[in-house]
Design a protein around this motif. Sequence first.
Motif, PDB file in Angstrom:
ATOM      1  N   LEU A 103       0.851  -1.189   0.000  1.00 44.48           N
ATOM      2  CA  LEU A 103       0.000   0.000   0.000  1.00 44.48           C
ATOM      3  C   LEU A 103       0.894   1.249   0.000  1.00 44.48           C
ATOM      4  CD1 LEU A 103      -2.854   1.150   0.201  1.00 44.48           C
ATOM      5  CD2 LEU A 103      -2.655   1.030   2.683  1.00 44.48           C
ATOM      6  N   PHE A 104       1.950   1.187   0.814  1.00 43.22           N
ATOM      7  CA  PHE A 104       2.903   2.283   0.891  1.00 43.22           C
ATOM      8  C   PHE A 104       3.523   2.544  -0.489  1.00 43.22           C
ATOM      9  CE2 PHE A 104       7.079   4.116   1.547  1.00 43.22           C
ATOM     10  CZ  PHE A 104       6.833   5.096   2.496  1.00 43.22           C
ATOM     11  N   ALA A 105       3.921   1.455  -1.143  1.00 45.28           N
ATOM     12  CA  ALA A 105       4.586   1.597  -2.436  1.00 45.28           C
ATOM     13  C   ALA A 105       3.650   2.223  -3.473  1.00 45.28           C
ATOM     14  CB  ALA A 105       5.077   0.232  -2.919  1.00 45.28           C
ATOM     15  N   VAL A 106       2.427   1.726  -3.535  1.00 45.50           N
ATOM     16  CA  VAL A 106       1.479   2.264  -4.526  1.00 45.50           C
ATOM     17  C   VAL A 106       1.223   3.732  -4.265  1.00 45.50           C
ATOM     18  CG1 VAL A 106      -0.850   2.120  -5.444  1.00 45.50           C
ATOM     19  CG2 VAL A 106       0.343   0.043  -4.809  1.00 45.50           C
ATOM     20  N   THR A 107       1.009   4.074  -3.006  1.00 44.00           N
ATOM     21  CA  THR A 107       0.604   5.432  -2.686  1.00 44.00           C
ATOM     22  C   THR A 107       1.766   6.409  -2.796  1.00 44.00           C
ATOM     23  OG1 THR A 107      -0.919   4.420  -1.128  1.00 44.00           O
ATOM     24  CG2 THR A 107      -0.668   6.789  -1.008  1.00 44.00           C
ATOM     25  N   VAL A 108       2.879   6.066  -2.152  1.00 39.47           N
ATOM     26  CA  VAL A 108       3.981   7.024  -2.027  1.00 39.47           C
ATOM     27  C   VAL A 108       4.880   7.019  -3.261  1.00 39.47           C
ATOM     28  CG1 VAL A 108       5.990   7.667  -0.647  1.00 39.47           C
ATOM     29  CG2 VAL A 108       3.908   6.860   0.461  1.00 39.47           C
ATOM     30  N   PHE A 109       5.075   5.860  -3.878  1.00 43.25           N
ATOM     31  CA  PHE A 109       6.014   5.793  -5.002  1.00 43.25           C
ATOM     32  C   PHE A 109       5.346   5.819  -6.376  1.00 43.25           C
ATOM     33  CE2 PHE A 109       9.049   3.578  -1.907  1.00 43.25           C
ATOM     34  CZ  PHE A 109       9.683   4.787  -1.619  1.00 43.25           C
ATOM     35  N   ALA A 110       4.011   5.617  -6.407  1.00 44.66           N
ATOM     36  CA  ALA A 110       3.350   5.645  -7.714  1.00 44.66           C
ATOM     37  C   ALA A 110       2.328   6.778  -7.802  1.00 44.66           C
ATOM     38  CB  ALA A 110       2.685   4.302  -8.002  1.00 44.66           C
ATOM     39  N   ALA A 111       1.363   6.796  -6.870  1.00 46.45           N
ATOM     40  CA  ALA A 111       0.261   7.761  -6.993  1.00 46.45           C
ATOM     41  C   ALA A 111       0.734   9.189  -6.716  1.00 46.45           C
ATOM     42  CB  ALA A 111      -0.861   7.382  -6.036  1.00 46.45           C
ATOM     43  N   ALA A 112       1.437   9.399  -5.589  1.00 47.06           N
ATOM     44  CA  ALA A 112       1.864  10.761  -5.238  1.00 47.06           C
ATOM     45  C   ALA A 112       2.821  11.353  -6.278  1.00 47.06           C
ATOM     46  CB  ALA A 112       2.485  10.771  -3.842  1.00 47.06           C
ATOM     47  N   PRO A 113       3.839  10.586  -6.751  1.00 41.18           N
ATOM     48  CA  PRO A 113       4.699  11.162  -7.805  1.00 41.18           C
ATOM     49  C   PRO A 113       3.921  11.461  -9.087  1.00 41.18           C
ATOM     50  CG  PRO A 113       5.727   9.223  -6.837  1.00 41.18           C
ATOM     51  CD  PRO A 113       4.337   9.283  -6.290  1.00 41.18           C
ATOM     52  N   GLY A 114       2.905  10.627  -9.374  1.00 43.56           N
ATOM     53  CA  GLY A 114       2.068  10.894 -10.548  1.00 43.56           C
ATOM     54  C   GLY A 114       1.409  12.257 -10.438  1.00 43.56           C
TER      55      GLY A 114
END
Lengths: 715, 337
Positions: A512-523
């Motif tokens: 969940l951390f990876a999706v949110t912090v490394f994918a969604a937020a940088p997007g």
Amino acid sequence: MSETRNPNMAGADGNLLPTRGVLSRLLVLAVAILLAGQIVVAWFAVTGFERVLEPQLEQKADVVGRAVSDQIAYAIDDLRIPPGELVGVDAFLDEVLGANADIRYLILRRPGGDILFARGPDPDELARVIAELPVLVEEPGMRTTIDDFVDGAFPIVVEGRTETILHVGVSGDYVRGRLSEVLFDVGTVILVSLLVAIEFLLFFVTVRVAAPLDRIETVLRRATRGGFADRLVLRSRDEIGRLANAANRALRSLRQRYDDFRFEAREIKEAQIDADVSAKVQGVVDRVESQFDFKKGEDVMMRSAMRIRIPLFLFMFSEELSRSFLPLFIERLSPPSATLSTELLIGLPITLFMLAAAAMTPIGGAMADRYGAARVFLMGVAPAVIGYIGTVFAQGYYDLIAWRALSAVGYGLIFIAAQAWVAENTDEKNRAQGMAVFVGAVFAATICGPSIGGIAANRIGYEMTFLISAGLALISGMIVYGMLADSKPRAGAAAPMTTRAAWTLMGRDPRLFAVTVFAAAPGKMMLSGFLFYLVPLYLAQLENSQSAIGRMMMLYGVATIALTPLAARFADRTGRHASVVGVGGLIAGLGCIFGAVAVSGSASVDAATTGVVAAIIALGVGHALCFTSQLALVQRAAAARGEEIGQASVIGAYRLIERLGTVLGPIIAGGFATALGYQNAMIGVGAVGVACIIAFMLVYRSAGRSRAPAPAGVS
Amino acid sequence: MTGVMRRFALTALLMAAHVAPVAAQPTTTDPFHIFAVLWRGETDVEDGFREYLQQRGIPFELTIRNLNLDRANAPPIVEEIRQVKPDLVYTWGTGTTSSILGKIGADTFNDIPGVFTLVAYPQAAEIVESFETPGRAVTGVAFLPPIEAQLNTIKAYRPFETIAVIYDATAGNSRLNVAELRETAPALDLNLIELPVPPGADGRPDPSTLPALVAQAKAEGAEVLYMGPDSFLTRHAQAYTAAAIAAGLPTFASTQAPLKSSRAMFGLVTDYHTLGKLTGLQAERILIEGRAPADIPVARLARYKLWINVDVVREIGMYPPMNMIGIADFTTSVGAQ
């Protein structure tokens, strides 16, 4: 049809939108007719423009030619300066060229052919023109065609003798450039007006026709099975309303007759002396009562998640109008500062807007639970409109920030209110479709807003465009005002997510951390940092017109709208959501980097613009891949947690942290721009995106290995 | 000196302008009595001054006295002003103003307000305490274009590198002007050659040295001569500019007189007529609006005229750049061959 389904919520096939039948055919037909009509009108307009532009350009060359030759004649004749000894002619001619974009060269020559002075941006081109200049000039303003230029010749005559001849060159390129600019504008307007037409058609067809018909159908189907107690609640007085009334009357008359029947049966029953006969009569009455329902019906309301679509679209449209020029508008009001660079000063109001909007979302959610979605929507319209009007009259940087923040408060409230409306008017089964209503309106606005805003800003200026925004927001409020009666507070909604709680949740689940912090937020960081901030500034620096900037930014919306459904279907079919997110993130980030690197060697402004456009499209494609798959991954993580935490909380936490990316974007991009300039800032922002998405892939993969595989089929 | 300038051996020239209709109130029909003291006779400044007051419908009566280029003529005129007690005293030029209205602290006319015109450095000449608040019953109009604008004009004509100023070191205006040049020239990449006119036997600057000074400037590398608000040089402008032309040097003037009456090649100057109208506005503020001159800031024009003498241009062969031709006023020499 399932008996447990709430008859208020959706149609027999569970769809919110009319997908087949007469209504969709109507939609296709209307769009086709509109398109045909618009193309014909556009064709007339463009050919008309062509006819008008060329003579006007020639006339302008004539005016400039006469003014310049008059001044040279004054110097030669009145001041008696020998033509060969004129001073500062190059600077003088350059000044004229600089002030008239349509004039490509100015040449001063002797009648014999010797060139005295020749100015133009391209020396080779100038040499070609000089070689072909007409030898004889019969009359002032004589026109010849040289290569792609229309040459006007103006002899300078002193005491009856032609001393020198001035040549003024108008470029055919310029005419074509102007024409293609107009063509692009016309095309954009056609595209946007079609989108708006579809929005409204869809809205009316769904809200006024499809949804009521669906409710009527529901009620009649129940009647088929013996349920005669329902009542349709429909306020409209159109054909559909009359149909609903007729159905209501039919049911009411049935109920009346049933009452009559019961009365008569009771009369007959009581008139009998024989107890057997009496019991038989009662048996008939009981059977009728058990087979048919005349009492326990309900009021079938005309609720529809779709109703929010038009007001939401209009409001998002109002905010997107300034998308293509907001940084340039801020730049104009930015004060000189010793501590912050201009680039950061431009980024700051955008970041503060995002921050204020993000801060409003938990508050707005709580308010919607308490007062109902429509009321909160209206509460948002007020600050938004005041903020827009304040922006129109903004005197300086700091009051601009304040006005924008006020608009942001409205934006945040409305963003949440629209989602709350969808929640109020959908159930678990069609909530996803309801959210599609919401997302559809937002996407349509990202296409229409920047392009139309750019065209408007080009023609009526930044300030007046904000006034249009205020008007659109006001109209959206007026529509929602009519929906007030149908908006009811929801009981027992989840408590708003706090930032701390969101991070705690993230900390517990590495995926969940990876999706949110490394994918969604940088997007989101790339969206606000690159598209909202860098693109308008950089494209303006590359000398693109405001409408061209808006048009290019529109491509982001076009790419996301076109590809999101395809990407979602592909990811759902293969189940490879994580891979799709990774590829999408890479496309977005690498697109940004290559859009800048590929053209960094070239000095051409056009090449650099092409690079930016490629990066915008790559961002749109990348985000189209990410959007639904990211959400699917988040839902999968929530499902894996089971009952531990509710799905709503997980998604709330995901959205909250994603928004941090939006907030930070302009500041990160502004920091890069300060140190490296706009072009290299693109590389910087793209590199951050790529680094994050690589981190996402590594973390997601390693977390997957260390844990049991997540349950499949959640999407 | 000049054929253009009108010289009057003036007695009283009375001019009454009745633009306002005869009104009931005697205070408005009684013309204001303005007492003008000039340095070398009437100029366009007085025309502009009269025109402004007439346009505004202000009734006035103008008494004109002339110092005839000599401060020694001042005391009897001061005495006359004390006796007739006019509503306003008008003075032309720095010399006239300081000898008639006096310096800060002096109250020559017991609060009769004064308005000066054509003063180059009113604050440095101690006529007012500051531009913003004169601090005494005297205000007026300063007339020099800012020194940067002057030097920029010179640089725009040609990328000159060395400029020479020949000046009367005994005059306050000239010393101030040269100090300003010294301060500003380096910023515009201009070398400044300063050549004060040496005194003759009477201790006053000797005009006969001018040709030698021009030759010296030329020898030291000067490409252009600068002529500031210098009364001595203005008086001998014909000889001076003739020497400059002979040496092939252009002369830049910051005042109108050398361009009108001699053969300076170009200049950035105040238009005398407009200056006179601005002086009229200052008079209106005092007479009609009743404001205290002590609080009326010294006015300055916002726009100046670029004058080019086309005869001198041709003689020296130094043609103006095309960009200037569109904005300059071209004149021809007065008394040129």
